[in-house]
Design a protein around this motif. Structure first.
Motif, short mmCIF file in Angstrom:
data_model
loop_
_atom_site.label_atom_id
_atom_site.label_comp_id
_atom_site.label_asym_id
_atom_site.label_seq_id
_atom_site.Cartn_x
_atom_site.Cartn_y
_atom_site.Cartn_z
N UNK A 1 -16.60 36.53 -28.83
CA UNK A 1 -17.19 36.03 -27.58
C UNK A 1 -18.62 35.51 -27.76
N UNK A 2 -19.06 35.37 -29.02
CA UNK A 2 -20.42 34.89 -29.23
C UNK A 2 -20.56 33.44 -28.80
N UNK A 3 -21.68 33.07 -28.16
CA UNK A 3 -21.88 31.69 -27.73
C UNK A 3 -22.28 30.81 -28.92
N UNK A 4 -22.10 29.51 -28.81
CA UNK A 4 -22.56 28.61 -29.88
C UNK A 4 -24.08 28.60 -29.96
N UNK A 5 -24.60 28.29 -31.16
CA UNK A 5 -26.04 28.16 -31.35
C UNK A 5 -26.78 29.46 -31.62
N UNK A 6 -26.07 30.60 -31.62
CA UNK A 6 -26.75 31.86 -31.87
C UNK A 6 -26.97 32.05 -33.37
N UNK A 7 -28.15 32.53 -33.72
CA UNK A 7 -28.48 32.75 -35.12
C UNK A 7 -27.69 33.92 -35.70
N UNK A 8 -27.42 33.81 -37.01
CA UNK A 8 -26.69 34.84 -37.73
C UNK A 8 -27.52 35.32 -38.93
N UNK A 9 -27.16 36.47 -39.43
CA UNK A 9 -27.77 36.93 -40.68
C UNK A 9 -26.68 37.47 -41.60
N UNK A 10 -26.98 37.44 -42.89
CA UNK A 10 -26.07 37.95 -43.91
C UNK A 10 -26.70 39.20 -44.53
N UNK A 11 -25.89 40.21 -44.67
CA UNK A 11 -26.34 41.43 -45.35
C UNK A 11 -25.50 41.58 -46.61
N UNK A 12 -26.14 41.46 -47.78
CA UNK A 12 -25.42 41.53 -49.06
C UNK A 12 -25.84 42.79 -49.79
N UNK B 1 -20.01 42.50 -54.50
CA UNK B 1 -20.88 42.77 -53.35
C UNK B 1 -20.08 42.83 -52.07
N UNK B 2 -20.58 43.65 -51.15
CA UNK B 2 -20.11 43.63 -49.76
C UNK B 2 -21.03 42.69 -48.99
N UNK B 3 -20.43 41.77 -48.24
CA UNK B 3 -21.22 40.82 -47.45
C UNK B 3 -20.83 40.98 -45.98
N UNK B 4 -21.80 41.35 -45.18
CA UNK B 4 -21.59 41.46 -43.74
C UNK B 4 -22.22 40.25 -43.06
N UNK C 1 -19.30 31.53 -55.55
CA UNK C 1 -19.20 32.71 -54.71
C UNK C 1 -17.76 32.81 -54.23
N UNK C 2 -17.11 33.89 -54.57
CA UNK C 2 -15.72 34.12 -54.13
C UNK C 2 -15.71 35.25 -53.11
N UNK C 3 -15.01 35.04 -51.98
CA UNK C 3 -14.97 36.08 -50.94
C UNK C 3 -13.54 36.25 -50.42
N UNK C 4 -13.26 37.48 -49.99
CA UNK C 4 -12.01 37.81 -49.30
C UNK C 4 -12.36 38.65 -48.08
N UNK C 5 -11.58 38.48 -47.02
CA UNK C 5 -11.84 39.21 -45.78
C UNK C 5 -11.48 40.69 -45.97
N UNK C 6 -12.44 41.56 -45.66
CA UNK C 6 -12.20 43.00 -45.72
C UNK C 6 -11.88 43.56 -44.33
N UNK C 7 -12.62 43.09 -43.32
CA UNK C 7 -12.36 43.52 -41.94
C UNK C 7 -13.01 42.51 -41.00
#
Length: 470
Positions: free
Chosen positions: A324-335, A356-359, A401-407
């Motif tokens: 439900x997040x609106x467009x234009x909202x800033x995001x951050x990555x936690x590695x 690495x775990x990337x959130x 960078x290779x990623x797979x969905x964890x949750x």
């Protein structure tokens, strides 16, 4: 003393290394030219020759003449030889030409060391006027290579002799009987004067060899202590040292990271070069320390990233992940690095893989929001290696960078569609952070002050070989 002889005997029975290096050690092969250079430099840069001249000139009346070595109470007794020595006044050694060094390595023993020098003598002749002579001298010595009680390689003088060569009369007059006296005197005196030069030279070189046993800081991570793992080996071209690097934490505790099970096959050493092999173990240890200290973790916030990091960009790739997040909202990555990175050295290439775990979560400066989704990632980096005088430096660039969905907070999706977008942020922010942390470099053992800045570099299976011309 018995312990030293036992070490030398045992060392002499050991066969030269066949090019296999245990998985932890750092192998150093010191070319005989490098050893010769160290000996020559000890004569040029130190006070050894000046000390010898000081010893000679401390005999105020000189080698010959009243009060000198051949005069009353001197070396050959009262009255001199042939009754004419008293006519010479204060003949002294006042010049010692910088010796020319030559050496030969003796497998199973040590070194045959020769010094060729010229001695200048000044005094007053029997008929008056200045008397100047020059004599060529060869100093020959056999030197054993062993290991000191401190665990460092050491050179031990076992035998020394001098051979007097041609004597030239440069100025003045000297009757034949006196010429013979001068020759005989020099033969007796020079052994006691010049053999100590060899001992002093070995003392200087042993200090340099002793620097192998050193503690080198690793910045805030700890330190590396180098010591000899086995007795030194010697071939007809080089001395081989198997050096054990012991990694310690800041508190002094020994850190023991897993070791690769297969020994390293070291390539042959070319003539007139000195070679140092840096094992994979040191690379793994450095990255393991960085991971344990949290230096491989990062929070990438919008102000750090030159590329957009918003829900609008995310929606264009995986709209099902937004919830439900609106467009234009800033995001951050936690590695967060999950475990120690894997370093690979093979096929002339060095690479590093960081699991690495990337959130990915909304950016809330004053809070801890729940992650939109969590990824299992592998950051694969290409490593560029460059030697300096005393270190091997590492710089990284992102390979993939290779990623797979964890949750996911909302629905499942194909996370591979995010790899390029996330990779841009990792390349822009995470890789520079890693390179700053790696600026400390991997220390190299101190080998006779050899400068590795311009050395050749070869990446072999599970090791890096540095080769510098002697």
């Amino acid at each position: 003393m018995l312990g030293v002889w036992s070490l030398l005997l045992l060392w002499g029975l050991v066969a030269p290394c066949q090019g296999l290096l245990e998985t932890v050690g750092t192998l150093a092969r010191i070319d005989k030219d490098e050893l010769g250079k160290a000996i020559q430099n000890s004569l040029v840069g130190g006070p050894i020759l000046q000390n010898v001249l000081g010893t000679v000139t401390s005999v105020n009346q000189g080698l010959l003449g009243f009060g000198g070595l051949l005069g009353g109470g001197g070396l050959l007794g009262h009255g001199g030889v042939f009754g004419v020595v008293k006519e010479l006044s204060g003949l002294k050694i006042e010049e010692l030409t910088l010796p020319k060094v030559s050496l030969k390595l003796l497998p199973g023993f040590g070194v045959q060391l020769s010094l060729h020098t010229k001695v200048g003598l000044h005094g007053s002749g029997p008929l008056g006027g200045l008397l100047q002579l020059a004599a060529e001298v060869n100093v020959s010595s056999r030197v054993a290579l062993g290991m000191s009680p401190r665990g460092t390689p050491t050179l031990i003088l076992k035998r020394c002799s001098t051979l007097l060569g041609h004597i030239s009369l440069l100025s003045g007059l000297l009757p034949a009987p006196l010429f013979g006296v001068v020759e005989e005197t020099l033969f007796k005196v020079l052994q006691g004067l010049l053999c100590p030069v060899v001992d002093s030279v070995l003392g200087v070189v042993n200090e340099l060899l002793g620097a192998v046993l050193s503690l080198v800081p690793l910045g805030a991570l700890g330190s590396v202590e180098f010591s000899l793992a086995t007795l030194p080996l010697i071939s007809n071209q080089y001395i081989e040292l198997d050096i054990n690097p012991i990694v310690k934490s800041v508190g002094g505790d020994i850190i023991d990271f897993p070791k690769h099970p297969v020994p390293v096959k070291v390539p042959p050493k070319e003539d007139h070069t000195t070679q140092v092999t840096v094992p994979l173990y040191l690379f793994n240890t450095m990255f393991g320390l960085l991971q344990a200290n949290g230096a491989l973790n990062i929070d990438i916030t919008p102000e750090l990233v030159p590329v957009p990091l918003t829900t609008t960009d995310l929606a264009a790739l995986v709209p099902e992940a937004l919830g439900k997040l609106p467009p234009g909202q800033h995001l951050q990555l936690s590695l967060r690095a999950k475990e120690a990175p894997t370093v690979t050295l093979q096929n002339k290439k060095a690479s590093v893989s960081i699991p690495a775990d990337i959130h990915v979560l909304p950016y809330v400066p004053q809070g801890t929001p729940e992650a939109l989704f969590k990824l299992n990632g592998v950051v694969t980096l290409s490593a560029q290696l460059a030697p300096s005088a005393t270190k091997l430096h590492i710089s990284l660039s992102l390979e993939r960078l290779s990623v797979k969905l964890a949750s996911s907070y909302s629905r499942a999706f194909d996370a591979s569609r995010l790899e390029e977008w996330l990779g841009d942020a990792v390349r822009a922010v995470y890789v520079p952070k890693l390179n700053v942390a790696l600026d400390i470099g991997i220390p190299l053992p101190k080998i006779l002050n050899v400068n590795f800045a311009n050395s050749g570099l070869e990446i072999i299976e599970n090791a890096v070989v540095l080769t510098v011309a002697s």
